[in-house]
Design an enzyme around this catalytic site. Structure first.
Site, short mmCIF file in Angstrom:
data_model
loop_
_atom_site.label_atom_id
_atom_site.label_comp_id
_atom_site.label_asym_id
_atom_site.label_seq_id
_atom_site.Cartn_x
_atom_site.Cartn_y
_atom_site.Cartn_z
N GLY A 1 3.84 20.98 -4.42
CA GLY A 1 3.18 21.90 -5.33
C GLY A 1 2.22 22.77 -4.53
O GLY A 1 2.43 22.98 -3.33
N CYS A 2 1.19 23.31 -5.16
CA CYS A 2 0.19 24.10 -4.43
C CYS A 2 -0.37 23.26 -3.30
O CYS A 2 -0.84 22.14 -3.52
CB CYS A 2 -0.92 24.54 -5.37
SG CYS A 2 -2.22 25.50 -4.55
N PHE A 3 -0.33 23.79 -2.08
CA PHE A 3 -0.63 22.94 -0.92
C PHE A 3 -2.12 22.77 -0.61
O PHE A 3 -2.48 21.99 0.27
CB PHE A 3 0.09 23.44 0.33
CG PHE A 3 -0.01 24.93 0.63
CD1 PHE A 3 -1.09 25.70 0.25
CD2 PHE A 3 1.03 25.56 1.32
CE1 PHE A 3 -1.17 27.05 0.54
CE2 PHE A 3 0.97 26.92 1.63
CZ PHE A 3 -0.13 27.66 1.23
#
Length: 283
Positions: free
Chosen positions: A59-61
């Site tokens: 997902g968003c890192f």
């Protein structure tokens, strides 16, 4: 001394590959990719350091790259873009953040450097699943394991098969069935990983003090020190605080992104080499 150590490192890797090729019947590409470091002594026992790397789409890192650092044995994380060479789409070399956001090939990913003596790849898979925040159906934020070699691929397959036989669901209802595994052992189409722009690296570690500073400046600009300042002093303090807040917002919100550096390919093993040989040129 550094030259000698580097020569020893290279020889060690080559011997390991040759031995596996000759006696296990496997090809050199199936040898687990690790960096064998010079030995260390602990409690009278001599052991070799084994630094390995792993890559995950989570997902968003921003958050996972920080959370993984709390796992014992994890030494470093780098955020970047992976999967463009494996998705079946035409990959864009040196993808930018916009290419990832508006394209359908690249995935926001976290590359992890870990000490195999302290944490196993299987344990990392458990932590990967617990810490990720994927968006199902969105390539950019997919949940993906990107094995680096045949060994990691075998472990990942076994891990996923095991969690499906005994379904594993997080407290928020996320099942392990959404996890994908993308791997290609074709040397002509390897896993590509591009280190993301500098402003993405250690994102929340940088932004927490910035946010705190911004709140402080706004508090000062709103007149928090008015009771102890003269009218003239208060006016000057308010003006300076407001100006600093605006300049900070302009730099961190706009200019840093515009001039935050380009993406660059990060080869497998680069983090491990950098960890042991600090004078290695920055990637």
């Amino acid at each position: 001394m550094v030259t000698g150590s580097l020569f020893g490192l290279i020889v060690s890797i080559q011997i390991q590959s040759l031995y596996s090729f000759c006696f296990s019947g496997s090809s050199p590409s199936s040898v687990p990719l690790m960096i064998i470091m010079p030995s260390r002594t602990e409690g009278g026992t001599t052991r070799r350091n084994a630094y390995k790397e792993a890559t995950f789409g989570m997902g968003c890192f921003w958050a996972p790259s920080e959370s993984l650092l709390q796992v014992e044995g994890v030494l470093d994380t780098v955020v970047g873009y992976a999967g463009g060479s494996l998705s079946g789409k035409k990959p864009i070399k040196n993808p930018s953040y916009d290419d990832v956001c508006y394209g359908d090939a690249w995935v926001e990913a976290v590359r992890v450097l870990y000490d195999d003596d302290q944490v196993s790849f299987e344990t990392l898979l458990d932590r990967f699943f617990e810490l990720q925040n994927p968006v199902v159906g969105n390539r950019q934020y997919e949940s993906i394991i990107f094995p680096h070699d045949d060994s990691q691929k075998e472990i990942a397959d076994s891990w996923k098969a095991g969690t499906q036989q005994l379904p594993s669901i997080r407290n928020d209802g996320l099942p392990t069935s959404i996890v994908n595994i993308e791997y290609n052992d074709d040397e002509e189409s390897p896993l590509l990983f591009y280190k993301a722009e500098d402003y993405h690296q250690e994102y929340w570690q940088k932004w927490r003090p910035r946010i705190a500073g911004g709140i402080g400046l706004l508090s000062i600009a709103s007149g928090i020190f008015a009771p102890i300042l003269s009218t003239e002093q208060e006016s000057q303090v308010k003006t300076c605080s407001a100006l600093l807040f605006i300049l900070g917002a302009l730099y961190f919100g706009v200019l840093e992104r515009l001039f935050g550096g380009n993406t660059r390919e990060l080869e497998i093993g680069s983090l491990a080499k950098k960890a042991y040989y600090p004078k290695t040129p920055s990637f």
